[in-house]
Each structure stands twice: as structure tokens, then as C-alpha cells.
Design an enzyme around this catalytic site. Sequence first.
Site, mmCIF file in Angstrom:
data_model
loop_
_atom_site.group_PDB
_atom_site.id
_atom_site.type_symbol
_atom_site.label_atom_id
_atom_site.label_comp_id
_atom_site.label_asym_id
_atom_site.label_seq_id
_atom_site.Cartn_x
_atom_site.Cartn_y
_atom_site.Cartn_z
ATOM 1 N N ASP A 72 0.813 -1.211 0.000
ATOM 2 C CA ASP A 72 0.000 0.000 0.000
ATOM 3 C C ASP A 72 0.853 1.270 0.000
ATOM 4 O OD1 ASP A 72 0.944 -0.393 2.624
ATOM 5 O OD2 ASP A 72 -0.992 -1.129 3.319
ATOM 6 N N ASP A 141 -7.307 -4.330 14.592
ATOM 7 C CA ASP A 141 -8.675 -4.689 14.188
ATOM 8 C C ASP A 141 -8.688 -5.757 13.101
ATOM 9 O OD1 ASP A 141 -7.790 -3.285 12.000
ATOM 10 O OD2 ASP A 141 -9.347 -1.741 12.047
ATOM 11 N N HIS A 143 -7.132 -5.866 10.202
ATOM 12 C CA HIS A 143 -7.047 -5.503 8.782
ATOM 13 C C HIS A 143 -5.673 -5.842 8.231
ATOM 14 C CE1 HIS A 143 -5.395 -1.538 10.295
ATOM 15 N NE2 HIS A 143 -4.596 -1.729 9.248
ATOM 16 N N GLU A 148 -9.689 -2.622 5.617
ATOM 17 C CA GLU A 148 -10.204 -2.443 6.965
ATOM 18 C C GLU A 148 -11.532 -3.180 7.154
ATOM 19 O OE1 GLU A 148 -9.746 1.925 7.119
ATOM 20 O OE2 GLU A 148 -7.974 1.521 8.334
#
Length: 276
Positions: A72, A141, A143, A148
Site C-alpha cells: 500500500d 482490528d 485488517h 479495513e
Amino acid sequence: MRLVILDNYDLASEWAAKYICNCIVKFKPGQDRYFSLGLPTGSTPLGCYKKLIEYHKRGDLSFKYVKTFNMDEYVGLPRNHPESYHSYMWNNFFKHVDIDPNNAHILDGNAEDLQAECDAFEEKIKEAGGIDLFVGGIGPDGHIAFNEPGSSLVSRTRLKTLAMDTILANAKYFDGDLSKVPTMALTVGVGTVMDAREVMILITGAHKAFALYKAIEEGINHMWTVSAFQQHPRTIFVCDEDATLELKVKTVKYFKGLMHVNNKLVDPLYSMKEGN
């Protein structure tokens, strides 16, 4: 699915680096046969990168015939900004090894046409023959990359708006100033990573323990995108003891009982200078 449990962060980083090294050396890359490696950023892989640099410097490992594809990049952050993932990769890894800069692929968050940039990235992966080993990290979380909670589990490389939790977590890298934190990013999709022949996910620290529990012991759920890799035929989760705090005792005991098998994957460490 393998779960490799090491005592601490340093040992987990070393195990992961040895595994990457052995994968590349065994592949025997050359001018007509490049090894394709997917790479993450963040704090978790830093120890792994340091070890890979060490193996390179002592002659065990070369990146001359390796193509890399990063997960990313932030949108709108100048490439030379200290917090861009271009800067991260070059400062922490690429400039210390013998990779050809033309073979280190990182999404351009300043491209005129961001969707075209994403489509071209998928095409480059295809042209390289797919990813041989995709290394990833996760957020608390669950991701992976910037996929996400709520992301499609068949998603491809695309533009993503970042969740407020992610923006808040990233503020520490921007002097705590929320106005400086990018709110969008280009990211590979869950489906992009799933297409790799093999996936290795690094999970360390007690703050990732609930995410590891969701990834290992519960079902596949798009609210915890890392859980998708239960379905990948060749996934290795590499973690430290702290990351196992939410797992059942019998789960930890089961996977620790397999460590004698897993350690054969990294011992001995293969070396290019020995022709292994």
C-alpha cells in the site's frame, strides 16, 4: 494453515527472515526466472528486514533477481516524505540490499489517475507471473494492508478511505497532528494477496492478540479481513507469545507441538554462496 509461535518479537522476526531467505534461495532465481515477493510496512516487519539485510551482507542472500510488490501507499503524501511508504521501504530495506530499483514496485499515491495506477499494479503482478510469497502484517482490528473492517474478501488493488481508528493510530507518525495524516490510501485487495502462491502474516504484541484469535479460532468474517487466510492453501501465521494471549490453551499447545516440524523449514538456513 500453520501457526508458528516464538518466544518473543526478535525470534519471530528471525524465523520469518530465515523462511523468506530459504524460499528465495530454494527457488534459484535468475535472469529468466525472478522470485516475486509481496512486502508490508509498519513496525512489525522491521526486525525481519534487519535480518534479511544481515543475510544479504554476509553473502547468503541476493535480491538481484527478486521483484517486490508493496501492499500500500498513502494518497497525496510526497514520495520523499519521511512517512511515505516509498521512504520507509528505501530507508529500512531496499537501499541496504542489491535489488534493482526497477524491480521494486510501490503504488504511486500521487498518480494522476489513481484507479489506472491500481489497475496497472495488478497488471504488473500478473506480468511477473503472480506473487510467490506475500508477507503481510495486520492492525489490531485484523485488517491486512488497508483492507479495513467491512472490506470485500475478494477485493483487488484500489483506492480506500481510511477509518478514523487508522487515522488516529497513524497520528503518532505525524507529530500527533490529525490534519497532517492522510485520509486515503492505495492498497492491494484481500483477493490480490489470496492469489499469492504462499502467504506469511506477521503478528506480534499483546495489542494484536484479539486479532490473532479472530484469525485463527473463529470463522471467516469480512469484519476481520485477516480471517480470509484460513482458506488459503498455504498460509503461515508467525507470532510471538504475547500475540497468543487470547487463544485457547489447547490451541497454543497444539501448534507448539508442531514447532519441531516448522523449524525444519528454517534450519538449516540456505545460502546462495554455498549454491544451496
